[in-house]
Write a protein that holds these residues in place. Sequence first.
Motif, PDB file in Angstrom:
ATOM      1  N   PRO A 145      -3.831   5.588  -3.074  1.00  0.00           N
ATOM      2  CA  PRO A 145      -3.668   4.893  -1.783  1.00  0.00           C
ATOM      3  C   PRO A 145      -2.440   5.416  -1.022  1.00  0.00           C
ATOM      4  O   PRO A 145      -1.546   5.997  -1.626  1.00  0.00           O
ATOM      5  CB  PRO A 145      -3.444   3.444  -2.201  1.00  0.00           C
ATOM      6  CG  PRO A 145      -2.893   3.529  -3.581  1.00  0.00           C
ATOM      7  CD  PRO A 145      -3.548   4.714  -4.212  1.00  0.00           C
ATOM      8  N   VAL A 146      -2.442   5.194   0.279  1.00  0.00           N
ATOM      9  CA  VAL A 146      -1.278   5.591   1.093  1.00  0.00           C
ATOM     10  C   VAL A 146      -0.822   4.391   1.926  1.00  0.00           C
ATOM     11  O   VAL A 146      -1.424   3.327   1.889  1.00  0.00           O
ATOM     12  CB  VAL A 146      -1.627   6.766   2.047  1.00  0.00           C
ATOM     13  CG1 VAL A 146      -1.888   8.043   1.253  1.00  0.00           C
ATOM     14  CG2 VAL A 146      -2.818   6.414   2.922  1.00  0.00           C
ATOM     15  N   ALA A 147       0.262   4.600   2.650  1.00  0.00           N
ATOM     16  CA  ALA A 147       0.793   3.627   3.614  1.00  0.00           C
ATOM     17  C   ALA A 147       0.890   2.218   3.013  1.00  0.00           C
ATOM     18  O   ALA A 147       1.398   2.062   1.906  1.00  0.00           O
ATOM     19  CB  ALA A 147      -0.044   3.657   4.886  1.00  0.00           C
ATOM     20  N   SER A 148       0.353   1.230   3.727  1.00  0.00           N
ATOM     21  CA  SER A 148       0.606  -0.157   3.305  1.00  0.00           C
ATOM     22  C   SER A 148      -0.048  -0.479   1.954  1.00  0.00           C
ATOM     23  O   SER A 148       0.466  -1.302   1.198  1.00  0.00           O
ATOM     24  CB  SER A 148       0.148  -1.143   4.379  1.00  0.00           C
ATOM     25  OG  SER A 148      -1.253  -1.197   4.411  1.00  0.00           O
ATOM     26  N   ASP A 149      -1.157   0.172   1.630  1.00  0.00           N
ATOM     27  CA  ASP A 149      -1.774  -0.079   0.321  1.00  0.00           C
ATOM     28  C   ASP A 149      -0.866   0.428  -0.807  1.00  0.00           C
ATOM     29  O   ASP A 149      -0.702  -0.233  -1.826  1.00  0.00           O
ATOM     30  CB  ASP A 149      -3.147   0.607   0.228  1.00  0.00           C
ATOM     31  CG  ASP A 149      -4.164  -0.030   1.169  1.00  0.00           C
ATOM     32  OD1 ASP A 149      -3.971  -1.213   1.524  1.00  0.00           O
ATOM     33  OD2 ASP A 149      -5.125   0.651   1.554  1.00  0.00           O
ATOM     34  N   LEU A 150      -0.297   1.605  -0.598  1.00  0.00           N
ATOM     35  CA  LEU A 150       0.637   2.148  -1.599  1.00  0.00           C
ATOM     36  C   LEU A 150       1.855   1.239  -1.733  1.00  0.00           C
ATOM     37  O   LEU A 150       2.318   0.947  -2.839  1.00  0.00           O
ATOM     38  CB  LEU A 150       1.063   3.570  -1.200  1.00  0.00           C
ATOM     39  CG  LEU A 150       2.093   4.248  -2.117  1.00  0.00           C
ATOM     40  CD1 LEU A 150       1.586   4.349  -3.554  1.00  0.00           C
ATOM     41  CD2 LEU A 150       2.447   5.645  -1.587  1.00  0.00           C
ATOM     42  N   ARG A 151       2.348   0.764  -0.591  1.00  0.00           N
ATOM     43  CA  ARG A 151       3.522  -0.128  -0.643  1.00  0.00           C
ATOM     44  C   ARG A 151       3.197  -1.413  -1.382  1.00  0.00           C
ATOM     45  O   ARG A 151       4.031  -1.954  -2.107  1.00  0.00           O
ATOM     46  CB  ARG A 151       4.040  -0.420   0.769  1.00  0.00           C
ATOM     47  CG  ARG A 151       4.676   0.785   1.436  1.00  0.00           C
ATOM     48  CD  ARG A 151       5.628   0.381   2.559  1.00  0.00           C
ATOM     49  NE  ARG A 151       4.966  -0.453   3.562  1.00  0.00           N
ATOM     50  CZ  ARG A 151       4.332   0.024   4.638  1.00  0.00           C
ATOM     51  NH1 ARG A 151       4.274   1.323   4.853  1.00  0.00           N
ATOM     52  NH2 ARG A 151       3.768  -0.794   5.489  1.00  0.00           N
ATOM     53  N   THR A 206      12.806   8.531  -3.618  1.00  0.00           N
ATOM     54  CA  THR A 206      12.264   9.856  -3.914  1.00  0.00           C
ATOM     55  C   THR A 206      10.894   9.738  -4.587  1.00  0.00           C
ATOM     56  O   THR A 206       9.944  10.440  -4.222  1.00  0.00           O
ATOM     57  CB  THR A 206      13.221  10.631  -4.845  1.00  0.00           C
ATOM     58  OG1 THR A 206      14.523  10.611  -4.258  1.00  0.00           O
ATOM     59  CG2 THR A 206      12.780  12.066  -5.023  1.00  0.00           C
ATOM     60  N   ALA A 207      10.803   8.830  -5.556  1.00  0.00           N
ATOM     61  CA  ALA A 207       9.522   8.654  -6.260  1.00  0.00           C
ATOM     62  C   ALA A 207       8.452   8.184  -5.280  1.00  0.00           C
ATOM     63  O   ALA A 207       7.301   8.652  -5.312  1.00  0.00           O
ATOM     64  CB  ALA A 207       9.687   7.653  -7.406  1.00  0.00           C
ATOM     65  N   PHE A 208       8.835   7.266  -4.387  1.00  0.00           N
ATOM     66  CA  PHE A 208       7.855   6.753  -3.424  1.00  0.00           C
ATOM     67  C   PHE A 208       7.362   7.874  -2.509  1.00  0.00           C
ATOM     68  O   PHE A 208       6.166   7.979  -2.213  1.00  0.00           O
ATOM     69  CB  PHE A 208       8.460   5.609  -2.604  1.00  0.00           C
ATOM     70  CG  PHE A 208       7.435   4.907  -1.765  1.00  0.00           C
ATOM     71  CD1 PHE A 208       6.689   3.864  -2.293  1.00  0.00           C
ATOM     72  CD2 PHE A 208       7.175   5.313  -0.462  1.00  0.00           C
ATOM     73  CE1 PHE A 208       5.712   3.235  -1.535  1.00  0.00           C
ATOM     74  CE2 PHE A 208       6.205   4.686   0.302  1.00  0.00           C
ATOM     75  CZ  PHE A 208       5.474   3.645  -0.236  1.00  0.00           C
ATOM     76  N   ALA A 209       8.287   8.719  -2.082  1.00  0.00           N
ATOM     77  CA  ALA A 209       7.917   9.833  -1.206  1.00  0.00           C
ATOM     78  C   ALA A 209       6.946  10.768  -1.925  1.00  0.00           C
ATOM     79  O   ALA A 209       5.954  11.219  -1.350  1.00  0.00           O
ATOM     80  CB  ALA A 209       9.169  10.596  -0.768  1.00  0.00           C
ATOM     81  N   LEU A 210       7.226  11.046  -3.188  1.00  0.00           N
ATOM     82  CA  LEU A 210       6.335  11.932  -3.948  1.00  0.00           C
ATOM     83  C   LEU A 210       4.968  11.290  -4.156  1.00  0.00           C
ATOM     84  O   LEU A 210       3.930  11.961  -4.077  1.00  0.00           O
ATOM     85  CB  LEU A 210       6.960  12.299  -5.297  1.00  0.00           C
ATOM     86  CG  LEU A 210       8.145  13.272  -5.231  1.00  0.00           C
ATOM     87  CD1 LEU A 210       8.707  13.505  -6.632  1.00  0.00           C
ATOM     88  CD2 LEU A 210       7.729  14.611  -4.617  1.00  0.00           C
ATOM     89  N   LEU A 211       4.963   9.972  -4.429  1.00  0.00           N
ATOM     90  CA  LEU A 211       3.687   9.261  -4.573  1.00  0.00           C
ATOM     91  C   LEU A 211       2.868   9.369  -3.290  1.00  0.00           C
ATOM     92  O   LEU A 211       1.662   9.611  -3.319  1.00  0.00           O
ATOM     93  CB  LEU A 211       3.942   7.776  -4.860  1.00  0.00           C
ATOM     94  CG  LEU A 211       4.216   7.366  -6.300  1.00  0.00           C
ATOM     95  CD1 LEU A 211       4.690   5.918  -6.340  1.00  0.00           C
ATOM     96  CD2 LEU A 211       2.957   7.518  -7.156  1.00  0.00           C
ATOM     97  N   ALA A 212       3.547   9.161  -2.161  1.00  0.00           N
ATOM     98  CA  ALA A 212       2.841   9.144  -0.873  1.00  0.00           C
ATOM     99  C   ALA A 212       2.348  10.528  -0.493  1.00  0.00           C
ATOM    100  O   ALA A 212       1.240  10.684   0.027  1.00  0.00           O
ATOM    101  CB  ALA A 212       3.775   8.592   0.213  1.00  0.00           C
ATOM    102  N   LEU A 213       3.148  11.553  -0.761  1.00  0.00           N
ATOM    103  CA  LEU A 213       2.816  12.892  -0.262  1.00  0.00           C
ATOM    104  C   LEU A 213       1.979  13.702  -1.240  1.00  0.00           C
ATOM    105  O   LEU A 213       1.219  14.564  -0.841  1.00  0.00           O
ATOM    106  CB  LEU A 213       4.112  13.665   0.062  1.00  0.00           C
ATOM    107  CG  LEU A 213       5.009  13.024   1.126  1.00  0.00           C
ATOM    108  CD1 LEU A 213       6.333  13.779   1.231  1.00  0.00           C
ATOM    109  CD2 LEU A 213       4.306  13.001   2.481  1.00  0.00           C
TER     110      LEU A 213
END
Lengths: 228, 228
Positions: B72-78, A62-69
């Motif tokens: 950052p998004v996608a692979s950078d966020l990961r 959930t946290a990752f989804a919020l970070l990404a979106l």
Amino acid sequence: MRSRFAENVDRLAADLAAMCTGVESMMADASRALMSADTHLAEQVIATQEECDSAARQWEQTAFALLALQAPVASDLRLMIGGMHIAADLERMGALTTHVAEAVLRRHPAHVVPSEAHGILADMGRVAVAVAGETHRVLAQRDPVRAAALERADSEMDALHRALFERITSDRWEHGVMEAVDVTLLGRFYERFCDHAVAIGHHVVFLETGLAGDAEEGSAGEPLQRPR
Amino acid sequence: MRSRFAENVDRLAADLAAMCTGVESMMADASRALMSADTHLAEQVIATQEECDSAARQWEQTAFALLALQAPVASDLRLMIGGMHIAADLERMGALTTHVAEAVLRRHPAHVVPSEAHGILADMGRVAVAVAGETHRVLAQRDPVRAAALERADSEMDALHRALFERITSDRWEHGVMEAVDVTLLGRFYERFCDHAVAIGHHVVFLETGLAGDAEEGSAGEPLQRPR
């Protein structure tokens, strides 16, 4: 009206506190099972571990989804980053209670705790449950002062841990090597359980103040936002 | 031309691999110190721990700054999220090598490892160093297939760990309780060291593929980006 995002953030914070309640109750049951050699209760603790793991994994998703979106900043970002460490610490605390419970099963029908170590391990169980309860309050209230005070409870655990080792390795230890090995590992599980609670305290200091919480490691007061 | 941000990301990835090299060399030294009761070498390992802690803290600060400033998004966020766990695992691996080194000092001038446990602990040290080396390659190449294969090395460590316990608790154990306690803890340190390497493998699978790497826990193939 709170935004959908703010509601999600509130829920993430509440979920950490709820996970901690679960860990506290696992630790209470595991310690009770250990003291009374109650295999039924020990099995219940072991069965709960999956729930604890999956709650931690769900939290992180959930946290990752919020970070990404939503690309949160400031305190929301700190909650997600600090919270990922907290979720991992809680998961590990759950695993350690499971290790305590597994020790009960390993020696059944014998008691895994010999009489000489009974008192100290009972105290370690009590301290661990109290620390988990205090960690829950720290998470629910997000109180950095209370968070820093978790170190004191940990000192109490360290003192018990030392006393346990002295007991095992003293000339008066009348039990065998196998009993000593069991008690050594149990002591280690309790000690590590409290270490993770202290780490959670540091993360709460960080997520509330933006400062590193582990003062004893020389980084207190250093803002974590500073790029190098 | 690579952007400043991309350069920072590259450096973060390279720093994880570099930290792992440090841990590998700490483990090699700690294991050598343990086998030869070399207090000088043990003290060197203990002195390195602070560097290891501070590298992990620095990594996290840099990643946090990039998260806050660049979203950052996608692979950078990961990389930043997975990398925070990896940095924490590497820091813990460093702490475990220090625990091995501390055991050498605790019994000096006596040998902390009794002859009967010498062979198995030497093997555990070799496996741990090999696992750290393989973890370094996994981090440097960011290879999810190689990452998943770290589980196999961990099985080897688990087998040694079981053999160690059988040795300690067998009727033929001619040493005392204190020696058994020391060896029990050493075995635990080696075993946990490899567990963290496996966890790093899972995080590398996640940061390369976006999928959870801990297949045995029933979450493989589940995309971590999905909000609930």
